[in-house]
Enzyme design. Structure first.
Site, PDB file in Angstrom:
ATOM      1  N   ARG A 122      -3.212  -9.930   5.707  1.00  0.00           N
ATOM      2  CA  ARG A 122      -3.604 -10.132   4.300  1.00  0.00           C
ATOM      3  C   ARG A 122      -2.524  -9.559   3.383  1.00  0.00           C
ATOM      4  O   ARG A 122      -2.260  -8.355   3.416  1.00  0.00           O
ATOM      5  CB  ARG A 122      -4.942  -9.422   4.067  1.00  0.00           C
ATOM      6  N   LYS A 147       0.814  -1.225   0.000  1.00  0.00           N
ATOM      7  CA  LYS A 147       0.000   0.000   0.000  1.00  0.00           C
ATOM      8  C   LYS A 147       0.844   1.271   0.000  1.00  0.00           C
ATOM      9  O   LYS A 147       2.012   1.258   0.338  1.00  0.00           O
ATOM     10  CB  LYS A 147      -0.971  -0.020   1.196  1.00  0.00           C
TER      11      LYS A 147
HETATM   12  C1  7PM Z   1      -5.601  -1.507  -5.536  1.00  0.00           C
HETATM   13  C2  7PM Z   1      -5.309  -0.813  -4.394  1.00  0.00           C
HETATM   14  C3  7PM Z   1      -6.247  -2.715  -5.491  1.00  0.00           C
HETATM   15  C4  7PM Z   1      -5.661  -1.319  -3.158  1.00  0.00           C
HETATM   16  C5  7PM Z   1      -6.577  -3.238  -4.266  1.00  0.00           C
HETATM   17  C6  7PM Z   1      -6.301  -2.521  -3.125  1.00  0.00           C
HETATM   18  C7  7PM Z   1      -8.020  -4.624   2.116  1.00  0.00           C
HETATM   19  C8  7PM Z   1      -9.062  -5.465   1.726  1.00  0.00           C
HETATM   20  C9  7PM Z   1      -8.233  -4.476  -0.016  1.00  0.00           C
HETATM   21  C10 7PM Z   1      -7.701  -4.529   3.500  1.00  0.00           C
HETATM   22  C11 7PM Z   1      -9.454  -6.111   3.886  1.00  0.00           C
HETATM   23  C12 7PM Z   1      -5.353  -3.989  -1.500  1.00  0.00           C
HETATM   24  C13 7PM Z   1      -6.556  -3.092  -1.759  1.00  0.00           C
HETATM   25  N1  7PM Z   1      -7.504  -4.026   1.007  1.00  0.00           N
HETATM   26  N2  7PM Z   1      -9.765  -6.202   2.584  1.00  0.00           N
HETATM   27  N3  7PM Z   1      -9.181  -5.357   0.383  1.00  0.00           N
HETATM   28  N4  7PM Z   1      -8.450  -5.289   4.339  1.00  0.00           N
HETATM   29  N5  7PM Z   1     -10.140  -6.820   4.782  1.00  0.00           N
HETATM   30  O1  7PM Z   1      -4.274  -3.388  -1.271  1.00  0.00           O
HETATM   31  O2  7PM Z   1      -6.815  -3.775   3.959  1.00  0.00           O
HETATM   32  O3  7PM Z   1      -5.423  -5.195  -1.620  1.00  0.00           O
HETATM   33  S1  7PM Z   1      -8.064  -4.008  -1.659  1.00  0.00           S
END
Ligand code: 7PM
Length: 271
Positions: A248, A214
């Site tokens: 995650r 991130k």
């Molecule tokens: C682009 C940027 C694509 C950011 C996807 C993302 C989380 C999540 C996501 C989290 C939970 C990523 C995010 N982030 N579900 N889904 N917690 N529970 O970095 O922090 O995967 S999407």
């Protein structure tokens, strides 16, 4: 600070958005998803999180049909071939119901079951649910996030969602909480949440944390997404030391190693 307990679990991210598997053809895509999933299992994942809706800031919304087409065949195939618990990253009640029927173990909802029908969909099942905090909506959430006290506000929001769940008939023993790193938060908000992660233990529910690749990592190190793994391992280690139950991540193998060091330290086996 956590005590020596169950080792921290690692949830592997399995994206099934079209841009994650370049050329078309559904069978080809299913095989690629299966191969990637097998690798994540071999790397030590305890869960696989399947996502078909891009929640990235500024991402376009995905229709229910499109999301179902992307994720349900993948869940069915992985359920047949692998024993690992599957999680679905979705906010839509219809996708939740189809994913439960296809055999998922967890619903991971960045909107914490606030969409129409989502509480009822989970209540009608026996699956686990992860309630994540997000301020605003993905398209605009990073424009000007504001909090009175980020930790207090996130905690109050999550408590309200836990109460909505229990009121709808979802038992507490099925619920995980997630502060939602990067979801409507500035760099300061994100690091304050990480520093004070223990405060969320007052809600007495297991925590799931996602920091992998991130921008909060890029903002401090100056690294591009593809070079954020060392920073991500540091953040995962800190979250684990502060008592997170599930981390995650994209990079499962490396994170599992980091979690083994946390477990060895907390267990005191070598002291
Ligand atoms: C682009 C940027 C694509 C950011 C996807 C993302 C989380 C999540 C996501 C989290 C939970 C990523 C995010 N982030 N579900 N889904 N917690 N529970 O970095 O922090 O995967 S999407």
């Amino acid at each position: 600070m956590t005590t020596a307990g169950a080792p921290v679990k690692v949830m592997g991210i399995l994206n099934v958005t079209p841009d994650s598997f370049s050329d078309g053809g559904q069978f080809n895509q299913l095989d690629q998803a299966l191969r990637r999933a097998e690798q994540l299992v071999a790397d030590g994942a305890a869960y696989l999180d399947i996502g078909g809706e891009s929640t990235r800031p500024g991402a376009p919304a995905v229709s229910t049909e499109e999301e179902l087409d992307r994720v349900i065949p993948v869940i069915e195939r992985l359920r047949q071939e692998l024993a690992i618990p599957l999680s679905i990253d979705t906010s839509k009640a219809e996708v939740m119901r189809a994913a439960v029927a296809a055999g998922v173990t967890m619903i991971n909802d960045v909107r914490a079951l606030r969409e129409e029908g989502a509480l009822a969909a989970v209540a009608a099942s026996e699956v686990e649910v992860c309630l994540m905090h997000m301020q605003g909506e993905p398209r605009t959430m990073q424009q000007s996030p504001v909090y009175e006290d980020v930790v207090g506000d996130v905690k109050a929001f999550l408590l309200e969602r836990v109460n909505a769940c229990t009121g709808a008939g979802i038992d507490r023993d099925r619920i995980y909480l997630d502060p939602g790193f990067g979801f409507g938060k500035t760099i300061r908000h994100n690091y304050e949440l990480l520093q004070r992660l223990q405060a969320l233990h007052e809600l007495q529910l297991p925590l799931l944390v996602g920091i992998s690749r991130k921008s909060m990592l890029g903002q401090v190190t100056g690294r591009d997404v593809s070079e954020r793994l060392p920073a991500g391992l540091a953040a995962a280690t800190i979250a684990a030391m502060k008592g997170a139950h599930i981390i995650r991540v994209h990079d499962v193998r490396e994170t599992v190693d980091a979690m083994k060091i946390v477990a060895a330290t907390l267990a005191g086996e070598f002291n």
